[in-house]
Structures are given as structure tokens and as C-alpha cells.
Design a protein around this motif. Structure first.
Motif, PDB file in Angstrom:
ATOM      1  N   SER A 154      10.338  29.978 -14.389  1.00 44.60           N
ATOM      2  CA  SER A 154       9.163  29.583 -13.784  1.00 44.60           C
ATOM      3  C   SER A 154       9.574  29.754 -12.255  1.00 44.60           C
ATOM      4  CB  SER A 154       8.640  28.409 -14.028  1.00 44.60           C
ATOM      5  OG  SER A 154       7.503  27.893 -13.366  1.00 44.60           O
ATOM      6  N   SER A 155      10.774  29.295 -11.858  1.00 46.48           N
ATOM      7  CA  SER A 155      11.070  29.323 -10.381  1.00 46.48           C
ATOM      8  C   SER A 155      11.344  30.884  -9.996  1.00 46.48           C
ATOM      9  CB  SER A 155      12.337  28.528 -10.339  1.00 46.48           C
ATOM     10  OG  SER A 155      12.149  27.060 -10.589  1.00 46.48           O
ATOM     11  N   PHE A 156      11.992  31.462 -10.868  1.00 45.15           N
ATOM     12  CA  PHE A 156      12.154  32.806 -10.666  1.00 45.15           C
ATOM     13  C   PHE A 156      10.879  33.722 -10.533  1.00 45.15           C
ATOM     14  CE2 PHE A 156      16.748  32.578 -12.960  1.00 45.15           C
ATOM     15  CZ  PHE A 156      17.237  32.624 -11.801  1.00 45.15           C
ATOM     16  N   ARG A 157       9.819  33.383 -11.428  1.00 41.82           N
ATOM     17  CA  ARG A 157       8.550  33.988 -11.514  1.00 41.82           C
ATOM     18  C   ARG A 157       7.806  33.482 -10.167  1.00 41.82           C
ATOM     19  NH1 ARG A 157       7.207  38.463 -13.771  1.00 41.82           N
ATOM     20  NH2 ARG A 157       6.572  39.084 -11.557  1.00 41.82           N
ATOM     21  N   SER A 158       7.893  32.458  -9.681  1.00 40.57           N
ATOM     22  CA  SER A 158       7.129  32.161  -8.485  1.00 40.57           C
ATOM     23  C   SER A 158       7.863  32.903  -7.320  1.00 40.57           C
ATOM     24  CB  SER A 158       7.307  30.563  -8.220  1.00 40.57           C
ATOM     25  OG  SER A 158       6.539  29.955  -9.505  1.00 40.57           O
ATOM     26  N   ALA A 159       9.191  33.050  -7.421  1.00 42.40           N
ATOM     27  CA  ALA A 159       9.830  33.667  -6.095  1.00 42.40           C
ATOM     28  C   ALA A 159       9.572  35.147  -6.093  1.00 42.40           C
ATOM     29  CB  ALA A 159      11.177  33.294  -6.364  1.00 42.40           C
ATOM     30  N   ILE A 160       9.468  35.844  -7.387  1.00 41.74           N
ATOM     31  CA  ILE A 160       9.195  37.183  -7.502  1.00 41.74           C
ATOM     32  C   ILE A 160       7.729  37.283  -7.030  1.00 41.74           C
ATOM     33  CG2 ILE A 160       8.767  38.942  -8.941  1.00 41.74           C
ATOM     34  CD1 ILE A 160      11.535  38.051 -10.376  1.00 41.74           C
ATOM     35  N   ASP A 161       6.706  36.280  -7.528  1.00 42.26           N
ATOM     36  CA  ASP A 161       5.315  36.679  -7.137  1.00 42.26           C
ATOM     37  C   ASP A 161       5.055  36.598  -5.511  1.00 42.26           C
ATOM     38  OD1 ASP A 161       4.676  36.762  -9.638  1.00 42.26           O
ATOM     39  OD2 ASP A 161       4.046  34.805  -9.983  1.00 42.26           O
ATOM     40  N   ARG A 162       5.654  35.616  -4.913  1.00 41.60           N
ATOM     41  CA  ARG A 162       5.847  35.644  -3.484  1.00 41.60           C
ATOM     42  C   ARG A 162       6.101  36.963  -2.595  1.00 41.60           C
ATOM     43  NH1 ARG A 162       7.897  30.495  -4.467  1.00 41.60           N
ATOM     44  NH2 ARG A 162       9.840  31.238  -3.851  1.00 41.60           N
ATOM     45  N   ARG A 163       7.102  37.618  -3.478  1.00 35.19           N
ATOM     46  CA  ARG A 163       7.432  38.671  -2.895  1.00 35.19           C
ATOM     47  C   ARG A 163       6.602  39.824  -3.160  1.00 35.19           C
ATOM     48  NH1 ARG A 163      12.815  41.081  -1.766  1.00 35.19           N
ATOM     49  NH2 ARG A 163      12.845  43.494  -2.047  1.00 35.19           N
ATOM     50  N   GLU A 164       5.866  39.668  -4.130  1.00 36.10           N
ATOM     51  CA  GLU A 164       5.005  40.910  -4.292  1.00 36.10           C
ATOM     52  C   GLU A 164       3.845  40.775  -3.602  1.00 36.10           C
ATOM     53  OE1 GLU A 164       3.375  42.849  -8.490  1.00 36.10           O
ATOM     54  OE2 GLU A 164       3.441  40.586  -8.312  1.00 36.10           O
ATOM     55  N   LYS A 165       3.449  39.567  -3.276  1.00 32.63           N
ATOM     56  CA  LYS A 165       2.401  39.245  -2.317  1.00 32.63           C
ATOM     57  C   LYS A 165       2.531  39.608  -1.099  1.00 32.63           C
ATOM     58  CE  LYS A 165       0.049  35.190  -4.644  1.00 32.63           C
ATOM     59  NZ  LYS A 165      -0.059  33.821  -4.530  1.00 32.63           N
ATOM     60  N   ASP A 166       3.760  39.825  -0.634  1.00 32.54           N
ATOM     61  CA  ASP A 166       4.298  40.607   0.720  1.00 32.54           C
ATOM     62  C   ASP A 166       4.280  41.794   0.907  1.00 32.54           C
ATOM     63  OD1 ASP A 166       4.538  37.837   1.512  1.00 32.54           O
ATOM     64  OD2 ASP A 166       6.892  37.777   1.252  1.00 32.54           O
ATOM     65  N   GLY A 167       3.844  42.407  -0.514  1.00 33.08           N
ATOM     66  CA  GLY A 167       3.666  43.838  -0.347  1.00 33.08           C
ATOM     67  C   GLY A 167       5.264  44.566  -0.869  1.00 33.08           C
ATOM     68  N   ARG A 168       6.281  43.786  -1.240  1.00 30.31           N
ATOM     69  CA  ARG A 168       7.438  44.422  -1.611  1.00 30.31           C
ATOM     70  C   ARG A 168       7.542  44.586  -3.210  1.00 30.31           C
ATOM     71  NH1 ARG A 168      11.527  40.505   1.314  1.00 30.31           N
ATOM     72  NH2 ARG A 168      10.111  38.965   0.457  1.00 30.31           N
ATOM     73  N   ASP A 169       8.402  45.660  -3.351  1.00 27.88           N
ATOM     74  CA  ASP A 169       8.610  46.088  -5.027  1.00 27.88           C
ATOM     75  C   ASP A 169       9.442  44.949  -5.554  1.00 27.88           C
ATOM     76  OD1 ASP A 169       8.560  47.729  -7.055  1.00 27.88           O
ATOM     77  OD2 ASP A 169      10.662  48.273  -6.775  1.00 27.88           O
ATOM     78  N   VAL A 170       8.902  44.742  -6.700  1.00 31.16           N
ATOM     79  CA  VAL A 170       9.360  43.691  -7.665  1.00 31.16           C
ATOM     80  C   VAL A 170       9.961  43.996  -8.947  1.00 31.16           C
ATOM     81  CG1 VAL A 170       8.179  41.871  -6.385  1.00 31.16           C
ATOM     82  CG2 VAL A 170       7.236  42.971  -8.667  1.00 31.16           C
ATOM     83  N   ASP A 171       9.714  45.310  -9.093  1.00 26.00           N
ATOM     84  CA  ASP A 171       9.892  45.813 -10.594  1.00 26.00           C
ATOM     85  C   ASP A 171      11.765  45.493 -10.944  1.00 26.00           C
ATOM     86  OD1 ASP A 171       7.639  46.605 -10.837  1.00 26.00           O
ATOM     87  OD2 ASP A 171       8.184  49.088 -10.494  1.00 26.00           O
ATOM     88  N   ALA A 172      12.447  45.638 -10.056  1.00 22.89           N
ATOM     89  CA  ALA A 172      13.910  45.360 -10.552  1.00 22.89           C
ATOM     90  C   ALA A 172      14.233  44.179 -10.594  1.00 22.89           C
ATOM     91  CB  ALA A 172      14.712  45.927  -8.807  1.00 22.89           C
TER      92      ALA A 172
END
Length: 633
Positions: free
Chosen positions: A345-363
Motif C-alpha cells: 500500500s505504501s509503494f502504491r501510494s508513492a507511485i500514485d503521487r508520482r503519476e499525479k505529477d505527470g510522470r511515467d509509472v509503468d516501470a
């Protein structure tokens, strides 16, 4: 250090005669730690390696202990004065406060002094990498670093991680901080020495050293990295925060109180300009309760997870691979599923924050599960896969063994349940299998319990289910010779032909590495085969042969021609005849017929060169068997 008393506390106050005071906590255990035949059998000699005060003659060391009999041997104290009780100290030096010499019956200092330790520290973690090796470019931030960071930040400390090329020392990359922390690995020990010396020379910052080599060989590391401020053994999520909390960095700190607290940290040896603390250095801290294990997600997104998130769900491995040091022990300790869910859940939250910043998260949505053998409990493994899917992650692969996959019923049940393929990246299950050898006798001498017949059945199912199996291979060891090597190549050729869609080889080691802490190194000593172990260097400390230590490169097989064929680092005349990097490439690309032809070419050169009749007959018979079998391919 060699005797490993449970706690050693050394202070250097201004005492009559300029003596150094040595206080041993729980010193009744000293006799238990006396190693038969060890030349360095007393702490007096240790003081000449780590001088508390260079101006003090070691003979002017005064010993204080709560058990006179444990230090009654004159050889132990070197004839130095021995005081066995607080009353004796008062009698010899009337008016001296016992606390000023590090003696205190209280394990709980006054509250106002304890608060001096509650200070936020800044820790820089240097991750030394061999950037000449392309494999490092695909590695994310190790899960151990994420957990240590989580433990430190949960206590209010701040951390930063810096990946550095171990071959290019650049101390200026280290920001202002209170501590620098470095993990010590035997493979990188010489480079770590250079980094530690350079940091000590150019930066006035304490260096904390931990990691596998400190855990397995603490005396050796402490003796050869004397610029280190602290050496921390074992699993450090609990002990690291305590170390940085109590380590004296402020001259206004109450030194003796802080050192008293440090002496209670398990698995610690720490030092300053005029003090030592050996805090239960004989102990091996290992966590048994994981629910409070916090993980930091702040660093893994900083270009540290471009090839997926590194994560483990357990520690320890009950397998008996003879080349493994078992740094986490042989008892399997599993994280609770609730904790794994919290981390995901912590990893997912960090990735979601990155995605909101418009950055690629696929990797970042792929996870490498780095447990030594996740499928020891296949039911639990399935629950972990389901948790990963619930949190929006896909698995790159599962690490396992022949032993865990040997049961046909359990294997097929697990394969059936994951056959929907929606657990895995690219929709195709992948298994990294610690096979390591491809003949049953070789598996046995590597400490494996599986057989080639079991492996064949596993590969049948991988092929039938449409899964991928990547098999690690340690190509040679000190007992390898042409007959079993050729047999392994022939087995590989058969598997490549029978399982074209699922069978892959990872030649992760051309030659086995027998680290001194492993069972196979002990076996080589008994077998008197240490001459087949090739060293990077034998590190030595002048006048202290007890601290001589072999930094192992690898071990060489019986045939120098075979050694030259497979090992890029072989220093042998036959190396001019071979191209081992090309040979390893043939293996990786599954061009086994070409690899067999190259092996046969080098074997024939040895046949022509040898004058020994028995060896000629052996190689000639092998050549005939190879040619007779080739007609079928």
C-alpha cells in the motif's frame, strides 16, 4: 574484540598515573569466548591495534570487572593491575566517582541525560556499485536499504541514498551529514577500504559499517577498517536507530552516559578518539517480530526502481547449499501478510503521487520477489501474489528451487492456480530456479537435494503450462573436470531441445566462489584443496596473523584448460587459447551445440599436450563418447 565479552566499555578520564580504565560488563562470560589456540587471546593486545590513547603504554591499562576470576589469568591482562570490585576501586583511588570511570549499576540514566540522545540525525547511505558490471544497471534500491531507511525515519532521523561507482572515489558527493553508512561485502572489500580511508581523511564524519561481511566476519572488518566509527552486525532495523541516537557527536553530550547506552546495543562495536564500546558484539541480532517493520518509499522512486521494485517477504533459508553463507540464518522467518499488504500500500501510494505529477509509472508497477525460496510454502506464495494484484502490481518473477517444486501434486496445483497469468508482468509466469548444477552427482556436492530426473519433470510442467524457467548455473567448482562438465552440457542440450519455449540458462558464475564462512570452504580445508581457491588478496595486519583473511575470487576446476574455457578472470597460460566471454554468451543464448564444440576443441588441445598416459586414455574415451552421441543431434 576476539574474546567477545558481552559488553566492553573503555574510557580515558584523567586518573592518577594516566591509566586507561577498562570496564567489562557481564564479564563472567569471557571464558566462554576464549578460542583454543588463538594467539590474540587477551584484550591488552587489542589495545595496541585500537589505541585508546597512543600516549598510554598498554602496560598502564587497569582492568575493572565484576568477576575477578574471569580476569585472574595474568596472560589475559598482561600483568596489568586488576581491580575486581567497586569497593577495591574506591580503596585504591579514594574520592573518585565510579561513574567517571564508566562504572554504573544503573541501566537507566536520569531522564534529563537520556533526552540528550533524542536528537534527529542526518545519515547518508552510500551504495557502492560495480558500474563496470552491466547487471548493476538493472538493480533497484535493495529492500534492506528501504527497510533501514524506514526504521531511521520512523525515529525522526533523515536519510539520503547515493549510488556511487566503487572504482571512482569521489567524497564530494557526500552532503553535510552526521553519519555515513556503508554496507560491507567481501566482493567489494578492497574498494570499501579505499572509500573509508578517503572519507576519514577528507570529511569529519563518523562512518558506520554494516552488511553481510560485518555480520559474518566482524573481527576481520573491525581490524582492517580501523577508520570506522561503528561496526553493526546482523539485522539492524532496531539497532541502527539506537546507534545513531546514542553515538556521541556533540562535545556537550554527557559522554559516559551515552556510552553506557551504546553498550546495550546488540551486535555493536563503536569507537571514538578516546573510548570504545563493545555492545554484546558476540550476539547476532535477528528480528523475530516484523509487524512494526516500516519501509521507506521516498527513495525508491529516485531512479532506483526503473526495473521494478525489489522486495522480500521473508528472511532466512532452510536449504543447505554448500556455497551459501546463510547470513540471515537457516530458520525461515516469514513476514505477516498484513505487513506485506501495508508495504504494498505504501509503494502504491508513492507511485500514485508520482503519476499525479505527470510522470511515467509503468516501470514501477513490477515487483521482483527476492525471497531465497518463495515457494517453500506455495499456499502463502499464492496469497502474496493475490495481494500484489490487489494493490495494482505485477510480478516479474518468483525465486525458488528444485526442492520446492519437486512435489508433483503441489507443483501442478500451484501452476494451475496461477495459469490465468494475470499475476505476472507480460502475462507470463516466470520462475528463477536455483538449479546450479545439471547432473545429480554435481547437485549433491553443491548441497542440493534435487535430482536431474526431478528437474526434468519440473521442466515438463513449465513447458506444458506455457511458463518460463530461468535456471541459475554455477558452471564449475574445484571438483569439476571434463567428464562431468561435458555431461552437464549434454543435459543442457537435451533440455533446450525438449523445452524450446520455457527453458533458459543464467550462467551466473563461471567458477564457484567459496567464501570462508561457507560449508564448502570448510570442506576444501579438510580435503586439502585450498590451493585451488584463487584469491583477490590475502589481507594482513602486521604482527597479528590472527587477522589474516582470504578475499576469495573463485575456485578453479581440476583441468586448467577447462578453467581457461569458462573463466574470464583465469590467470593461466591456457587462457590464450580461449574466449570465455564468448563461451558464456553461447550458453546464455542457448547455443549449446556450439558450446559443446568449443569445449571439445579445448579438451582436444589438452589431450594433445598431456604426457600422462592415464589422462590421455580418459580424455580419448570421453572424445569417443561425445562423437558417438552426436549422431543423434
Amino acid at each position: 574484540m576476539v574474546l567477545h565479552p558481552e559488553n566492553l566499555f573503555i574510557a580515558n578520564p584523567d586518573l592518577p598515573g594516566g591509566r586507561v580504565i577498562v570496564r567489562l560488563f557481564n564479564s563472567g562470560n569471557i571464558e566462554r569466548w576464549r578460542r583454543p589456540g588463538a594467539a590474540l587471546s587477551n584484550l591488552r593486545r587489542l589495545s595496541s591495534i585500537y589505541p585508546v590513547n597512543p600516549s598510554v603504554d598498554p602496560r598502564q591499562v587497569m582492568w575493572i570487572t565484576d568477576n575477578v576470576r574471569s580476569l585472574s589469568d595474568e596472560a589475559l591482562t598482561g600483568g596489568s593491575p586488576l581491580i575486581g570490585s567497586i569497593e577495591a576501586l574506591d580503596f585504591q583511588y579514594p574520592g573518585i566517582d565510579p561513574l567517571t570511570v564508566g562504572w554504573s549499576y544503573s541501566s537507566n540514566p536520569p531522564e534529563q541525560l537520556r533526552k540528550q540522545g533524542d536528537i534527529a540525525r542526518r545519515i547518508t547511505m552510500l551504495n557502492l556499485q560495480d558500474q563496470k558490471d552491466s547487471r548493476w544497471r538493472s538493480m533497484g534500491l535493495p529492500v534492506a536499504a528501504q527497510l533501514l531507511t524506514g526504521a531511521l525515519e520512523s525515529k525522526g532521523h533523515s536519510t539520503c541514498h547515493i549510488n556511487v561507482d566503487m572504482h571512482a572515489i569521489a567524497v564530494d558527493v557526500i552532503p553535510p551529514c552526521d553519519f555515513v553508512a556503508i554496507g560491507v561485502y567481501e566482493d567489494f572489500f578492497l574498494e570499501t577500504q579505499k572509500w573509508v580511508r578517503e572519507i576519514k581523511a577528507k570529511r569529519n564524519v563518523p562512518i558506520i559499517l554494516g552488511g553481510p561481511m560485518v555480520t559474518l566476519q566482524p573481527d576481520i572488518v573491525a581490524a582492517h577498517l580501523q577508520s570506522g566509527a561503528a561496526f553493526l552486525k546482523g539485522e539492524a532495523e532496531q539497532t541502527f536507530p539506537s546507534l545513531v541516537r546514542w553515538y556521541p557527536v556533540d562535545p556537550n553530550d554527557n559522554l559516559l552516559t551515552l556510552l553506557h547506552e551504546l553498550s546495550n546495543v546488540p551486535g555493536l562495536f563503536a569507537q571514538g578518539e578516546d573510548w570504545w564500546v563493545l555492545g554484546r558484539f558476540d550476539s547476532q541480532p535477528r528480528l523475530t517480530e516484523f509487524m512494526n517493520l516500516e519501509i521507506s518509499t521516498r527513495h525508491f522512486l529516485e531512479d532506483n526502481a526503473n526495473s521494478g521494485i525489489e522486495y522480500s517477504t521473508s528472511r532466512g533459508c532452510p536449504r543447505s547449499c554448500s556455497f551459501c553463507s546463510h547470513v540471515h540464518g537457516k530458520v525461515l522467518r516469514m513476514y505477516p501478510l498484513d505487513l506485506i499488504s501495508n508495504h504494498l500500500s505504501s509503494f502504491r501510494s508513492a507511485i500514485d503521487r508520482r503519476e499525479k505529477d505527470g510522470r511515467d509509472v509503468d516501470a514501477y508497477t513490477g515487483i521482483n520477489l527476492n525471497d531465497d525460496d518463495l515457494l517453500i510454502d506455495s499456499d502463502r506464495a499464492l496469497k502474496i501474489l493475490e495481494l500484489c494484484r490487489e494493490h495494482g502490481f505485477r510480478i516479474w518473477g518468483i525465486q525458488t528451487s528444485i526442492e520446492s517444486l519437486a512435489s508433483e501434486r503441489r507443483r501442478r496445483d500451484f501452476f494451475t492456480k496461477i495459469a490465468s497469468r494475470d499475476f505476472f508482468t507480460n502475462m507470463q509466469p516466470l520462475f528463477w530456479i536455483g538449479t546450479d548444477g545439471f547432473t545429480t552427482p554435481r547437485l549433491k556436492r553443491l548441497g542440493k537435494k534435487g535430482t536431474v530426473e526431478q528437474l526434468r519433470k519440473i521442466c515438463d510442467d513449465l513447458e506444458n503450462f506455457g511458463f518460463r524457467g530461468y535456471h541459475y548455473w554455477i558452471i564449475t567448482d574445484a571438483d569439476s573436470d571434463w567428464p562431468d562438465f561435458i555431461e552437464e552440457l549434454q543435459t543442457l542440450r537435451d533440455f533446450v531441445e525438449q523445452y524450446p519455449k520455457s527453458f533458459h540458462i543464467l550462467p551466473n558464475a563461471a567458477s564457484l566462489i567459496p567464501y570462508p564462512s561457507t560449508e564448502i570452504y570448510k570442506r576444501r580445508r579438510v580435503e586439502r584443496k585450498l590451493d585451488q581457491i584463487v584469491l583477490k588478496k590475502l589481507i594482513c595486519l602486521e604482527n597479528y596473523p590472527e587477522f589474516d583473511y582470504p578475499l576469495v575470487l573463485h575456485e578453479r576446476p581440476l583441468s586448467s584448460y577447462l578453467y581457461a574455457l569458462v573463466e574470464p578472470d583465469a590467470k593461466t597460460p591456457e587462457r590464450v587459447l580461449t574466449n570465455p566471454r564468448q563461451f558464456l554468451k553461447l550458453i546464455r543464448e542457448l547455443r549449446i551445440d556450439e558450446a559443446l564444440m568449443e569445449a571439445m576443441r579445448i579438451m582436444m588441445i589438452e589431450l594433445e599436450d598431456t604426457d600422462e598416459e592415464r589422462r590421455r586414455k580418459e580424455l580419448e574415451g570421453l572424445r569417443k563418447r561425445i562423437l558417438s552421441g552426436w549422431a543423434f543431434h
